[in-house]
Enzyme design. Structure first.
Site, PDB file in Angstrom:
ATOM      1  CE  LYS A 115     -61.542-126.478 -64.344  1.00 55.80           C
ATOM      2  NZ  LYS A 115     -60.794-127.510 -63.666  1.00 55.80           N
ATOM      3  CE  LYS A 206     -56.378-121.226 -62.179  1.00 58.99           C
ATOM      4  NZ  LYS A 206     -57.213-122.248 -61.538  1.00 58.99           N
ATOM      5  CE  LYS A 209     -51.691-129.042 -64.419  1.00 59.39           C
ATOM      6  NZ  LYS A 209     -52.636-129.715 -63.525  1.00 59.39           N
TER       7      LYS A 209
HETATM    8  P1  TYM Z   1     -54.287-128.544 -60.192  1.00 57.33           P
HETATM    9  O1  TYM Z   1     -53.831-129.805 -60.835  1.00 57.33           O
HETATM   10  O2  TYM Z   1     -55.099-127.606 -61.005  1.00 57.33           O
HETATM   11  O3  TYM Z   1     -53.056-127.750 -59.636  1.00 57.33           O
HETATM   12  C1  TYM Z   1     -52.080-128.341 -58.789  1.00 57.33           C
HETATM   13  C2  TYM Z   1     -51.638-127.337 -57.744  1.00 57.33           C
HETATM   14  O4  TYM Z   1     -51.112-126.157 -58.379  1.00 57.33           O
HETATM   15  C3  TYM Z   1     -51.767-124.997 -57.861  1.00 57.33           C
HETATM   16  N1  TYM Z   1     -51.884-123.991 -58.931  1.00 57.33           N
HETATM   17  C4  TYM Z   1     -51.461-122.726 -58.841  1.00 57.33           C
HETATM   18  N2  TYM Z   1     -50.850-122.036 -57.851  1.00 57.33           N
HETATM   19  C5  TYM Z   1     -50.528-120.744 -58.087  1.00 57.33           C
HETATM   20  N3  TYM Z   1     -50.766-120.115 -59.273  1.00 57.33           N
HETATM   21  C6  TYM Z   1     -51.385-120.753 -60.293  1.00 57.33           C
HETATM   22  N4  TYM Z   1     -51.614-120.132 -61.455  1.00 57.33           N
HETATM   23  C7  TYM Z   1     -51.753-122.125 -60.105  1.00 57.33           C
HETATM   24  N5  TYM Z   1     -52.354-123.055 -60.894  1.00 57.33           N
HETATM   25  C8  TYM Z   1     -52.439-124.188 -60.158  1.00 57.33           C
HETATM   26  C9  TYM Z   1     -53.137-125.490 -57.404  1.00 57.33           C
HETATM   27  O5  TYM Z   1     -53.693-124.636 -56.444  1.00 57.33           O
HETATM   28  C10 TYM Z   1     -52.804-126.859 -56.866  1.00 57.33           C
HETATM   29  O6  TYM Z   1     -52.344-126.769 -55.525  1.00 57.33           O
HETATM   30  N6  TYM Z   1     -58.220-129.988 -57.436  1.00 57.33           N
HETATM   31  C11 TYM Z   1     -56.769-129.925 -57.471  1.00 57.33           C
HETATM   32  C12 TYM Z   1     -56.100-131.275 -57.298  1.00 57.33           C
HETATM   33  C13 TYM Z   1     -56.518-132.002 -56.055  1.00 57.33           C
HETATM   34  C14 TYM Z   1     -56.133-131.688 -54.718  1.00 57.33           C
HETATM   35  C15 TYM Z   1     -56.741-132.682 -53.919  1.00 57.33           C
HETATM   36  C16 TYM Z   1     -55.332-130.684 -54.153  1.00 57.33           C
HETATM   37  C17 TYM Z   1     -57.296-133.108 -56.020  1.00 57.33           C
HETATM   38  N7  TYM Z   1     -57.426-133.516 -54.726  1.00 57.33           N
HETATM   39  C18 TYM Z   1     -56.583-132.685 -52.525  1.00 57.33           C
HETATM   40  C19 TYM Z   1     -55.187-130.701 -52.758  1.00 57.33           C
HETATM   41  C20 TYM Z   1     -55.797-131.689 -51.963  1.00 57.33           C
HETATM   42  C21 TYM Z   1     -56.329-129.370 -58.820  1.00 57.33           C
HETATM   43  O7  TYM Z   1     -57.031-129.494 -59.809  1.00 57.33           O
HETATM   44  O8  TYM Z   1     -55.063-128.881 -58.843  1.00 57.33           O
END
Ligand code: TYM
Length: 344
Positions: A115, A206, A209
């Site tokens: 990022k 990947k 969003k």
């Molecule tokens: P975020 O908001 O980017 O994504 C939410 C969840 O979706 C999963 N994910 C994917 N899985 C498979 N293929 C993909 N292309 C894909 N894109 C996203 C992510 O792995 C995630 O599980 N940092 C985290 C949010 C967070 C979090 C936490 C997660 C904050 N605190 C504590 C677990 C525990 C995030 O930005 O996810």
């Protein structure tokens, strides 16, 4: 069993979020209940401000994300569903853990490197310390299972490192010599088939969003026509599907589409290929599109019913936050105490 996970309310949730994480929120909420445990799912709105954002959009996305999660089957009577901003213990815990996290650990995070790119100096401090907040999120509730996609694995390893160092540095053994760790080491729970759903425009990046192209992802709120159009336009190669899994090697786009089909139907990749091997994409894409539309239809319908009742959505978050505050308190208090901080 303590299930804890978060999702950022930035943009519309997509198929990667669904197959990588949300499906397992729903599965584990039931398993936690059956085991007499708890499930915490939260909107990571504090994480969302680590990058430039429009405040009005964040507010709207937060409510839409609650509606989407409920539409996908996250049940507020089984899951403690809330947003970080209503539970100050997340931010407090992050500060307490900042003393334990090391700069070198954060510097090694691939998400930070991706990022920030070449412009590290221009990034917010929040983007750099983002994984410490994520560690706080899970350690605050003594998480055992953290359902996430593959891209979050490194952040969870960091959470374990922070927990371990804190336990070593600040938790003296009991009088009988046994260990008295404060924090539980969380385990990531990653789906085997859908750990990393890739972009429909490029099988090597990947599904995300933040991809500027809407055609790169299926949003959970896309209608049937949009889904069919996106699948039809998805990048592929000219070869027909192989009849065995080994034949997908080096064919990133084909592998991704077959993987999505497999995750949606519950069939193994081998079974999907046994059935569709030899077909060209002209035949496979409509089959995939139909499975997608059938999966998304009930989610869409439920989302449309829920999305405008802002009072009800806010009430879900307020109720979840009250429960989360209560559950987080003992560990937060113990953390202050372990650090020797005086609090009346
Ligand atoms: P975020 O908001 O980017 O994504 C939410 C969840 O979706 C999963 N994910 C994917 N899985 C498979 N293929 C993909 N292309 C894909 N894109 C996203 C992510 O792995 C995630 O599980 N940092 C985290 C949010 C967070 C979090 C936490 C997660 C904050 N605190 C504590 C677990 C525990 C995030 O930005 O996810």
């Amino acid at each position: 069993m303590r299930v804890v996970s978060g999702i950022q309310p930035t943009g519309k949730p997509h198929l990667g979020n669904y197959l990588g994480a949300i499906v397992n929120y729903v599965k584990l909420q039931d398993e936690a209940q059956a085991a007499g445990g708890e499930c915490f799912i939260f909107l990571a709105d504090l994480h969302a401000i680590s990058q430039p954002h429009d405040p009005a959009e964040l507010t709207q996305n937060t409510r839409e994300m609650v509606a989407t999660l409920v539409a996908c089957g996250v049940d507020p009577s089984k899951t403690i569903l809330f947003n970080q901003a209503q539970v100050p213990a997340h931010a407090e815990m992050q500060w307490l853990l900042n003393g334990t996290a090391r700069m070198g650990w954060l510097n090694r995070m691939t998400q930070w490197k991706d990022k920030a790119g070449k412009n590290r100096e221009g990034q917010s401090v929040a983007l750099f310390t983002y994984p410490v907040l994520q560690a706080a999120d899970v350690l605050l509730y003594q998480a055992t299972h953290v359902p996430v996609g593959e891209d979050q694995k490194q952040h969870l390893e960091l959470a374990r490192d922070i927990a371990q160092k804190f336990n070593t540095d600040f938790c003296p053994p009991n009088e009988d010599g046994s260990d008295a760790p404060l924090f539980t080491l969380p385990e990531p729970y990653i789906p085997p088939a859908a750990a990393r759903i890739m972009s429909l425009r490029d099988g090597t990046s990947k599904m995300s969003k933040s991809d500027p192209s809407e055609m790169s992802r299926i949003s959970l709120t896309d209608d049937a026509d949009t889904v069919m159009k996106k699948v039809k336009k998805a990048k592929t190669d000219p070869e027909p599907l192989p009849s065995e899994e080994a034949g997908l090697e080096g064919r990133a786009e084909a592998k991704n589409l077959v993987g999505i089909y497999s995750a949606l139907t519950g069939q193994s990749v081998g079974q999907v290929l046994a059935e569709h091997g030899g077909q060209g994409f002209g035949a496979f894409k409509p089959a995939l599109g139909e499975v997608l539309v059938e999966t998304l239809r009930p989610i869409n319908e439920r989302f449309m019913e829920l999305k405008d009742d802002l009072e009800a959505l806010d009430a879900i978050l307020a109720r979840g936050a009250a429960q989360a505050r209560e559950h987080g308190l003992p560990t937060l208090d113990a953390t202050y105490k372990a650090l020797g901080l005086v609090r009346g």
